[in-house]
Motif scaffolding. Structure first.
Motif, PDB file in Angstrom:
ATOM      1  N   ASP A   1      51.050  29.262  35.919  1.00 51.36           N
ATOM      2  CA  ASP A   1      49.752  28.721  36.288  1.00 51.36           C
ATOM      3  C   ASP A   1      48.717  29.263  35.313  1.00 51.36           C
ATOM      4  OD1 ASP A   1      47.380  27.956  37.467  1.00 51.36           O
ATOM      5  OD2 ASP A   1      47.941  28.641  39.477  1.00 51.36           O
ATOM      6  N   VAL A   2      48.099  28.397  34.549  1.00 48.54           N
ATOM      7  CA  VAL A   2      47.144  28.818  33.529  1.00 48.54           C
ATOM      8  C   VAL A   2      45.968  29.580  34.147  1.00 48.54           C
ATOM      9  CG1 VAL A   2      45.796  26.669  33.488  1.00 48.54           C
ATOM     10  CG2 VAL A   2      45.967  28.079  31.414  1.00 48.54           C
ATOM     11  N   PHE A   3      45.693  29.363  35.410  1.00 49.45           N
ATOM     12  CA  PHE A   3      44.594  30.071  36.078  1.00 49.45           C
ATOM     13  C   PHE A   3      44.886  31.565  36.216  1.00 49.45           C
ATOM     14  CE2 PHE A   3      43.877  25.712  37.336  1.00 49.45           C
ATOM     15  CZ  PHE A   3      42.498  25.591  37.238  1.00 49.45           C
ATOM     16  N   LYS A   4      46.151  31.940  36.097  1.00 50.21           N
ATOM     17  CA  LYS A   4      46.534  33.347  36.208  1.00 50.21           C
ATOM     18  C   LYS A   4      46.618  34.037  34.849  1.00 50.21           C
ATOM     19  CE  LYS A   4      48.854  32.594  40.554  1.00 50.21           C
ATOM     20  NZ  LYS A   4      50.100  32.426  41.247  1.00 50.21           N
ATOM     21  N   SER A   5      46.404  33.286  33.783  1.00 47.13           N
ATOM     22  CA  SER A   5      46.426  33.842  32.425  1.00 47.13           C
ATOM     23  C   SER A   5      45.012  34.236  32.027  1.00 47.13           C
ATOM     24  CB  SER A   5      46.968  32.817  31.438  1.00 47.13           C
ATOM     25  OG  SER A   5      48.288  32.462  31.780  1.00 47.13           O
ATOM     26  N   THR A   6      44.882  35.349  31.338  1.00 42.74           N
ATOM     27  CA  THR A   6      43.550  35.802  30.930  1.00 42.74           C
ATOM     28  C   THR A   6      43.531  36.142  29.443  1.00 42.74           C
ATOM     29  OG1 THR A   6      44.087  38.074  31.539  1.00 42.74           O
ATOM     30  CG2 THR A   6      42.981  36.736  33.214  1.00 42.74           C
ATOM     31  N   LYS A   7      42.334  36.272  28.928  1.00 45.13           N
ATOM     32  CA  LYS A   7      42.099  36.629  27.525  1.00 45.13           C
ATOM     33  C   LYS A   7      42.842  35.699  26.563  1.00 45.13           C
ATOM     34  CE  LYS A   7      41.118  41.366  28.710  1.00 45.13           C
ATOM     35  NZ  LYS A   7      41.540  42.738  28.692  1.00 45.13           N
ATOM     36  N   LEU A   8      42.878  34.420  26.898  1.00 50.68           N
ATOM     37  CA  LEU A   8      43.547  33.429  26.066  1.00 50.68           C
ATOM     38  C   LEU A   8      42.699  33.116  24.842  1.00 50.68           C
ATOM     39  CD1 LEU A   8      44.641  31.027  28.945  1.00 50.68           C
ATOM     40  CD2 LEU A   8      46.083  32.654  27.714  1.00 50.68           C
ATOM     41  N   LYS A   9      43.372  32.761  23.756  1.00 49.67           N
ATOM     42  CA  LYS A   9      42.704  32.395  22.510  1.00 49.67           C
ATOM     43  C   LYS A   9      43.300  31.087  22.013  1.00 49.67           C
ATOM     44  CE  LYS A   9      41.774  37.133  21.225  1.00 49.67           C
ATOM     45  NZ  LYS A   9      41.938  38.189  20.253  1.00 49.67           N
ATOM     46  N   SER A  10      42.449  30.255  21.449  1.00 49.84           N
ATOM     47  CA  SER A  10      42.914  28.975  20.944  1.00 49.84           C
ATOM     48  C   SER A  10      41.887  28.403  19.986  1.00 49.84           C
ATOM     49  CB  SER A  10      43.132  28.002  22.110  1.00 49.84           C
ATOM     50  OG  SER A  10      43.690  26.796  21.651  1.00 49.84           O
ATOM     51  N   GLY A  11      42.363  27.596  19.066  1.00 52.00           N
ATOM     52  CA  GLY A  11      41.437  26.823  18.249  1.00 52.00           C
ATOM     53  C   GLY A  11      40.885  25.710  19.111  1.00 52.00           C
ATOM     54  N   THR A  12      41.765  24.826  19.547  1.00 56.58           N
ATOM     55  CA  THR A  12      41.401  23.692  20.394  1.00 56.58           C
ATOM     56  C   THR A  12      42.064  23.854  21.751  1.00 56.58           C
ATOM     57  OG1 THR A  12      41.179  22.204  18.496  1.00 56.58           O
ATOM     58  CG2 THR A  12      41.563  21.170  20.628  1.00 56.58           C
ATOM     59  N   ILE A  13      41.337  23.490  22.789  1.00 59.26           N
ATOM     60  CA  ILE A  13      41.885  23.427  24.144  1.00 59.26           C
ATOM     61  C   ILE A  13      41.892  21.959  24.542  1.00 59.26           C
ATOM     62  CG2 ILE A  13      41.597  24.102  26.562  1.00 59.26           C
ATOM     63  CD1 ILE A  13      39.870  26.479  25.518  1.00 59.26           C
ATOM     64  N   LEU A  14      43.040  21.491  25.036  1.00 57.17           N
ATOM     65  CA  LEU A  14      43.192  20.110  25.484  1.00 57.17           C
ATOM     66  C   LEU A  14      43.348  20.069  27.001  1.00 57.17           C
ATOM     67  CD1 LEU A  14      45.949  19.079  22.908  1.00 57.17           C
ATOM     68  CD2 LEU A  14      43.545  18.414  22.801  1.00 57.17           C
ATOM     69  N   ALA A  15      42.728  19.079  27.644  1.00 62.51           N
ATOM     70  CA  ALA A  15      42.897  18.876  29.081  1.00 62.51           C
ATOM     71  C   ALA A  15      42.827  17.382  29.369  1.00 62.51           C
ATOM     72  CB  ALA A  15      41.824  19.617  29.862  1.00 62.51           C
TER      73      ALA A  15
END
Length: 179
Positions: free
Chosen positions: A130-144
């Motif tokens: 579950d992405v809601f439980k992940s923290t301190k994420l890094k990305s160039g682009t975020i897609l939804a």
């Protein structure tokens, strides 16, 4: 063969290669084969032409906004791989070096995404959580795309991402009204 390429004519302005279209066809075939078993997309859109228009072409158009200078893109609720797998196919055939983190909490869909990635030699990491439980994420682009309502996605990005360059959200028919 030419018939296949004509079906992707809405993408002509995006410089999508023949190899990309062939990869899309492999992806569609795998999607149709697996859909009866694990219900990846609705039965109504599980036909070649509808999948192509509603899922592949729709997802592919986001390539114009993906930061191709970054080394990571995250799809925060990829489901059956739209748009993450679709954009990963395009990036692979553009010969760009980019890792795709595909967040999908369903075990069966995650397994499907891994199979597709392996068969198409995509640079993906399928993250079954579950992405809601992940923290301190890094990305160039975020897609939804077809993930959660706008306020929920914006809160998730604000809370769980420590760094990103841009956010691409597919808003659907009611997008203007929601904004």
């Amino acid at each position: 063969m030419e018939d296949i390429f004509k079906k992707y004519s809405p993408l002509n302005g995006l410089n999508v290669s023949r190899e990309t279209c062939l990869d899309f066809e492999v992806f569609i075939s795998m999607l149709i084969d697996k859909n009866d078993e694990i219900n990846i997309i609705s039965k109504n859109t599980a036909k070649n032409n509808i999948i192509r228009e509603r899922h592949i072409i729709d997802s592919a158009q986001a390539i114009e906004f993906v930061d191709l200078n970054c080394n990571t893109t995250c799809d925060i609720g990829t489901g059956g791989g739209m748009p993450g797998i679709v954009i990963a196919i395009i990036v692979k055939n553009l010969k760009k070096k980019m890792k795709f983190n595909l967040y999908e909490k369903s075990y069966h869909k995650s397994l499907f995404l891994k199979e597709v990635s392996k068969k198409l030699s995509l640079d993906t990491k399928v993250i079954q959580e579950d992405v809601f439980k992940s923290t301190k994420l890094k990305s160039g682009t975020i897609l939804a795309r077809a993930f959660k309502p706008l306020p929920v996605v914006l809160d998730l990005v604000h809370t769980n991402f420590s760094n990103y360059n841009n956010l691409i959200m597919f808003m659907g028919k009611n997008g203007k009204q929601i904004l």
